[in-house]
Motif scaffolding. Sequence first.
Motif, short mmCIF file in Angstrom:
data_model
loop_
_atom_site.label_atom_id
_atom_site.label_comp_id
_atom_site.label_asym_id
_atom_site.label_seq_id
_atom_site.Cartn_x
_atom_site.Cartn_y
_atom_site.Cartn_z
N ALA A 51 0.84 -1.22 0.04
CA ALA A 51 -0.19 -0.07 0.09
C ALA A 51 0.77 1.22 -0.08
O ALA A 51 0.65 2.10 -0.89
CB ALA A 51 -0.94 0.15 1.16
N PHE A 52 1.89 1.06 0.99
CA PHE A 52 2.77 2.38 0.98
C PHE A 52 3.48 2.77 -0.38
O PHE A 52 3.18 3.76 -0.93
CB PHE A 52 3.90 2.18 2.04
N TRP A 53 4.22 1.71 -0.90
CA TRP A 53 5.04 2.01 -2.11
C TRP A 53 4.06 1.95 -3.40
O TRP A 53 4.50 2.76 -4.18
CB TRP A 53 6.38 0.92 -2.11
N GLY A 54 3.08 1.28 -3.24
CA GLY A 54 2.20 1.44 -4.54
C GLY A 54 1.70 2.76 -4.71
O GLY A 54 1.58 3.17 -5.79
N GLN A 55 1.44 3.28 -3.65
CA GLN A 55 0.71 4.76 -3.69
C GLN A 55 1.92 5.89 -4.45
O GLN A 55 1.86 6.48 -5.09
CB GLN A 55 0.45 5.38 -2.32
N ILE A 56 3.14 5.23 -3.95
CA ILE A 56 4.20 6.14 -4.40
C ILE A 56 4.42 5.97 -5.83
O ILE A 56 4.65 6.85 -6.58
CB ILE A 56 5.40 5.98 -3.56
N ALA A 57 4.17 4.58 -6.31
CA ALA A 57 4.76 4.30 -7.59
C ALA A 57 3.63 5.00 -8.76
O ALA A 57 3.93 5.17 -9.68
CB ALA A 57 4.37 2.83 -7.62
N GLU A 58 2.49 5.20 -8.01
CA GLU A 58 1.39 5.76 -8.90
C GLU A 58 1.74 7.09 -9.52
O GLU A 58 1.78 7.66 -10.65
CB GLU A 58 0.05 6.29 -8.27
N GLN A 59 2.84 7.79 -8.87
CA GLN A 59 3.60 9.23 -9.68
C GLN A 59 4.43 8.96 -10.72
O GLN A 59 4.69 9.70 -11.44
CB GLN A 59 4.23 10.12 -8.65
N PHE A 60 4.92 7.70 -10.86
CA PHE A 60 5.81 7.36 -11.88
C PHE A 60 5.12 6.92 -13.14
O PHE A 60 3.91 6.25 -12.89
CB PHE A 60 6.86 6.48 -11.33
N HIS A 61 5.92 6.77 -14.22
CA HIS A 61 5.02 6.30 -15.46
C HIS A 61 5.55 4.85 -15.52
O HIS A 61 6.73 4.27 -15.46
CB HIS A 61 5.91 6.99 -16.83
N TRP A 62 4.49 3.82 -15.64
CA TRP A 62 4.84 2.61 -15.93
C TRP A 62 3.99 1.94 -17.20
O TRP A 62 3.13 2.24 -17.57
CB TRP A 62 4.11 1.58 -14.80
N GLU A 63 4.85 1.58 -18.07
CA GLU A 63 4.53 1.07 -19.52
C GLU A 63 3.48 -0.16 -19.28
O GLU A 63 2.57 -0.30 -20.06
CB GLU A 63 5.63 0.51 -20.30
N SER A 64 3.60 -1.03 -18.07
CA SER A 64 2.74 -1.93 -17.75
C SER A 64 2.80 -2.33 -16.42
O SER A 64 3.97 -2.20 -15.71
CB SER A 64 2.95 -3.24 -18.80
N PRO A 65 1.94 -2.83 -15.63
CA PRO A 65 1.94 -2.98 -14.27
C PRO A 65 2.61 -4.32 -13.84
O PRO A 65 2.92 -5.09 -14.82
CB PRO A 65 0.40 -3.24 -13.85
N PRO A 66 2.93 -4.49 -12.65
CA PRO A 66 3.79 -5.66 -12.19
C PRO A 66 2.83 -7.03 -12.46
O PRO A 66 1.43 -6.73 -12.69
CB PRO A 66 3.75 -5.69 -10.72
N ASP A 67 3.34 -8.32 -12.74
CA ASP A 67 2.32 -9.27 -13.09
C ASP A 67 2.30 -10.34 -11.91
O ASP A 67 1.75 -11.43 -12.32
CB ASP A 67 2.90 -9.83 -14.75
#
Length: 695
Positions: free
Chosen positions: A52-68
Motif C-alpha cells: 500500500a505504501f510503495w504502491g501509492q508512491i509508484a503511482e506518480q511514476f510512469h509504468w508502461e505496464s503493471p507488475p504481473d
Amino acid sequence: MSDDRLGQHHHHQHDQAHQTFEPPKSLSATSHVKDFQEYQRMYKQSVGDPEAFWGQIAEQFHWESPPDGAFVNYNFDTRKGSIFIKWMEGAKTNIAYNMLDRNVKNGLGNKIAFYWEGNDPLDQGKITYSEMLESVCKFSNVLKSLGVKRGDRVAIYMPMIVELVVAMLACARIGAVHSIVFAGFSSESLSERIIDANCYAIVTADGVWRGSKLLNLKSIVDKALEICKEKGKPVNKCVVVRHLSPDEEEVTSEADKDVEDCPVAKRPCGKLKIGWQNGRDEWWHVLMSQASKDCAPEWLDAEDPLFMLYTSGSTGKPKGVLHTVAGYMLYSATTFKYVFDYQPDDVYWCTADVGWITGHSYVCYGPMGNGATGVIFEGTPFYPDAGRFWNVVEKYKVTKFYTAPTAIRSLMKFDDSFVTKYDRSSLKVLGTVGEPINPEAWLWYHRVVGQENCAIVDTFWQTETGGHVITPLPGATATKPGSATFPFFGIVPALLTDDGREITGPGEGYLVFKQPWPGIMRTVFGNHERFETTYFKKFPGYYCTGDGAKSDEDGYLWITGRIDDMVNVSGHLLSTAEVESALIEHDAVAEAASVSHPHNIKGECIYCFVTLKEGATFSDNLVVELKSMVRSKIGPFAQPDYIQNAPALPKTRSGKIMRRILRKVAVNDHELGDTSTLADESVIDTLFKLRPAEA
Ligand code: WTA
C-alpha cells in the motif's frame, strides 16, 4: 569478521552531547511530515503494508505496464534457500523516461535541472529538463551507434560535469548498465573494475582541474585500457568529452578542429597532452553533432539491472553492488523527497562526487525523480579558498545542502569569517553522510553554517542500501548531535548480539535489517554467493550492514562504525586487505598489516605495519615509496598516514594476524586485553618501541 570491535567505543562519541534539537518551526509548518506522530503513523504503514505504501508512491511514476505478480517477493534467510529480493516484478518502465520525459510532460521542460559550477569560479553553466532530455536522447543514439546493447556494461570515468549525468541517463535509457568509477581511482583500480564487469565501452574526459591541480584523466584511462587488453578483456570504444580547451598546436586529431558542442564552459589546460587510438577513441562532441535527438526508451523489467557500483570488500577484492530499475527509482526519489523535505522551489546541492553512491542517488536519480533543480560542482571546498562552499550557496541561493563530516571538520579549522561573509539565509536543511559525525562538527554546522535556523539530517546508509536507511526527517524529528536517529519508511532495524539475539531497549550490537526495502541491492555482479556470504550468512534472516550501533534510552540510534576490517577514510570505505596487497608489491616488503587509526579531519586514517625482507632496511625513503605505492595502486585518497617498521607481527598460534592488538599499538594504548591466544608475546614490546614519533 573481527568481532572485537563491538563494544569498543568509537572515538567520535562524546557523551556530553545528549542535547536535543527540535525541528525548526518554520520547516514543520510546510513540510511533508509535520511532526513525529505523523512520522510514526507513516512508518507503521510502510512496514506493515509495504504494498500500500510503495504502491501509492509508484503511482506518480510512469509504468508502461503493471507488475504481473506479487508487489514484493523475497527471501532473507539462507536456511530457506537462495537470497532474492524483487519489487514490482513484471512491471515495465524506464528510469531515464521518468527522470526526463515525464517531468517535461508535467510542465517542467524549462525548469533548470542543473546549475553547473566549475572548479574555477568563473566557469558555470545550466541545463533545463528539456535540454537534458535532448542531450540524453542524442547520447543514447551515440551509444547504440557504437554497438552498445541492452544489458551491456558501460564504464564511466568522468569529472563532475553535466556530461557525466547525460552519460548515465543515456545508459539507463537504452537498458545498458552503467558502472561509474570515481575519477580519483588509479589506472589499476579502474582496470580491475572494467575487467570484473566486462565493460563494452568507457566514457571519459580529456582532463580536469581539481583545485590548482590538472589531472590527465585520458592518460589514466589509456593505461587502464592497456591492462584490460593485456588481460584479454579489451574495451571496444572510448568516448572522450573535450572538457579542457587544448591550445591550437596541441590538437591531436582531425576531430579536434570541430565546433564546440558542450553546454558548459571550459578551461584552458595549457600543455595537457592526450593520447589517441584511432578506431577505439571517439570525441563526444563529434558523435553528438551527428546524433538524432529522437530515441525511444527501452522498456525494461522492474528487476532489470540499472547500474553497478564497486565498493570495497573485506577480502580486498571490490564488489560490484548491483541495483535494479524500479526499486531503486522509488527509493532514491522517496528518500530525497522526505529527508530533504523537497519543495518545488528548492535549489538543492549535494557536494558528493557522482563516482560514489551518494552522487548516484542524491546528485542524479533522487533529485531528478522529483523534478528538482540541483547543483553539480566540479571543484573542491578549498579552492580558491575555504569559503567556496558558502560562496556557491550564496550564488545559487541553495536551500538544501548535503556534504560529508570530513568536509565540515576540515572547514571548521578556518576562521568562521570564511562562512559568515556569505549570505546563507536561503538554507533550510543541512545534511551529512559517509561516516559518524562528531558532536563538535555537528554543532558547528548547526550554529555557524545554519545560523541555528536549519534542520540537520545525519543520514546513515550504504552503497548497498541504495538510499538513506537511518535518518531524521527535517520537520518531524528532534535531533541529537551524532545520532542518525530513526529508520526511514520501510526499514526495520535491529541490534544483535554476537550470537544473534535481538537486543531490546538500550544497548549496543550489530546493526541489521529484518525486511527488504525497494532500494536494497540485489546481488554482487557475477557473484551471488559472495552477496549471500557477505550480507546474510552471519545472521540468517537478516541483512547485516557490517556496522555497529547503539540504541539509547529514547530509542535513538547511534552508529558506532564498521565492525569488519574496513577503514572509513574521509567517508571513503577501504578494506585493510586492499591496502596490504598494494604494500606487499614493494620489493622490500615481506608482510604487511594495516588498521584504522583515528584522525581529526578524515575521521579515520590508515596505519600500516610492514615486515621487511632479509637485507632490506627501514628508512624515511622507504616510507615515502610505500605511501606512493598505495596511491598509485588504489588512488590518492587511500594513502596511509603512518607506516611503521614491524620486525614481526602479532599472530595467533594458527597464524592469523591479531589486528585488535595492532589497533592498540597504533594509538599507543597498552591496555591490550586478552593476549592468551598470541603465539609470541615479545613482538608487542618491539612494536610499541618502533612507533613513529609523529603518530
Ligand atoms: C558509514 C555511503 C555513520 C558506515 C553512503 C557505512 C556512516 C558506510 C554514515 C557506507 C552516517 C555512512 N553515520 N556512519 N551517517 N553514513 N556511514 O558504501 O560505516 O560509501 O557502512 O556509502 O559508511 O559507505 P558507502
